[in-house]
Design a protein around this motif. Structure first.
Motif, PDB file in Angstrom:
ATOM      1  N   PRO A  66       0.832  -1.201   0.000  1.00 44.86           N
ATOM      2  CA  PRO A  66       0.000   0.000   0.000  1.00 44.86           C
ATOM      3  C   PRO A  66       0.867   1.252   0.000  1.00 44.86           C
ATOM      4  N   SER A  67       0.324   2.325  -0.564  1.00 43.56           N
ATOM      5  CA  SER A  67       1.001   3.630  -0.516  1.00 43.56           C
ATOM      6  C   SER A  67      -0.062   4.724  -0.547  1.00 43.56           C
ATOM      7  N   PHE A  68       0.284   5.881  -0.015  1.00 45.92           N
ATOM      8  CA  PHE A  68      -0.644   7.009   0.048  1.00 45.92           C
ATOM      9  C   PHE A  68      -1.095   7.380  -1.358  1.00 45.92           C
ATOM     10  N   GLY A  69      -2.403   7.317  -1.617  1.00 48.08           N
ATOM     11  CA  GLY A  69      -2.945   7.709  -2.919  1.00 48.08           C
ATOM     12  C   GLY A  69      -2.350   6.949  -4.077  1.00 48.08           C
ATOM     13  N   ASN A  70      -1.845   5.740  -3.827  1.00 48.96           N
ATOM     14  CA  ASN A  70      -1.192   4.921  -4.849  1.00 48.96           C
ATOM     15  C   ASN A  70      -0.005   5.654  -5.494  1.00 48.96           C
ATOM     16  N   THR A  71       0.705   6.448  -4.695  1.00 44.92           N
ATOM     17  CA  THR A  71       1.860   7.187  -5.214  1.00 44.92           C
ATOM     18  C   THR A  71       3.082   6.309  -5.433  1.00 44.92           C
ATOM     19  N   GLN A  72       3.149   5.173  -4.777  1.00 43.59           N
ATOM     20  CA  GLN A  72       4.220   4.195  -4.983  1.00 43.59           C
ATOM     21  C   GLN A  72       5.612   4.821  -4.953  1.00 43.59           C
TER      22      GLN A  72
END
Length: 196
Positions: A46-52
């Motif tokens: 997982p990452s914040f807002g799918n920022t990866q």
């Protein structure tokens, strides 16, 4: 060598079996399939807002990248990490086309924990290290300004602790694992009041 965690209640075996050994089998190789699985596990964190924000520099023992990563480690880590099958540097990308990426440390941490747990699943061991030079990584690998090297990771197969040779390192490898008790870890009503 196994050192399963002693937990208050049963938890997932991947969690109880994960620890950070330093005794690596210097003859063991990591396969393409194993390395791909580690990186796939990290990629799907997982990452914040799918920022990866997570990226990895990857070297396998015997390739030209491995000694370049090894050279960025401090001498204490170099003393054992040269036996690992692979060395990686976890890098966080701090900006994208929208600007500053929030929670990049957190995103890289989640990705790296996925990578480490996948190593356990594959019967491998992994050890995360802060003892390396991010500046040396930046220069050696021509990282862009928005890329920050945050963690080094050794991955491979376990060996007998005697390979460490230094009695202090061997003792540390054999020592029982310890964590704070839950009463000092999770709070309820107010800080310091155990939740459980």
């Amino acid at each position: 060598m196994r050192k399963p965690a002693e937990t208050a209640v049963p938890v997932a075996p991947l969690i109880t079996e994960r620890w950070s050994p330093r005794a690596y089998d210097e003859t063991a190789e990591i396969t393409d399939a194993q390395l791909t699985a580690l990186l796939e596990a990290a990629r799907w964190a997982p990452s914040f807002g799918n920022t990866q924000p997570a990226r990895y520099l990857v070297g396998r023992r015997g390739d030209p990248v491995f000694p370049r990563i090894l050279a960025t480690l401090n001498s204490g880590n170099q003393a054992w990490a040269f036996r690992a099958s692979a060395l990686l540097i976890g890098v966080m990308v701090t900006t994208n086309e929208k600007g500053e990426v929030p929670y990049t440390d957190y995103g890289l941490g989640l990705a790296t924990e996925n990578l480490v747990l996948q190593a356990v699943e594959l019967g491998l061991i992994a050890h995360q290290m802060a003892g390396f030079s991010p500046d040396a990584v930046h220069a050696e690998f021509s990282l862009p300004e928005a890329a920050v090297a945050r963690v080094a990771i050794a991955v491979g197969s376990p060996a007998d602790p005697s390979v460490l040779e230094d009695p202090r390192r061997i003792e540390r490898e054999l020592a029982p694992r310890q964590r704070l008790p839950l009463a000092e870890f999770a709070f309820g009503d107010r800080w310091g009041t155990p939740a459980l």
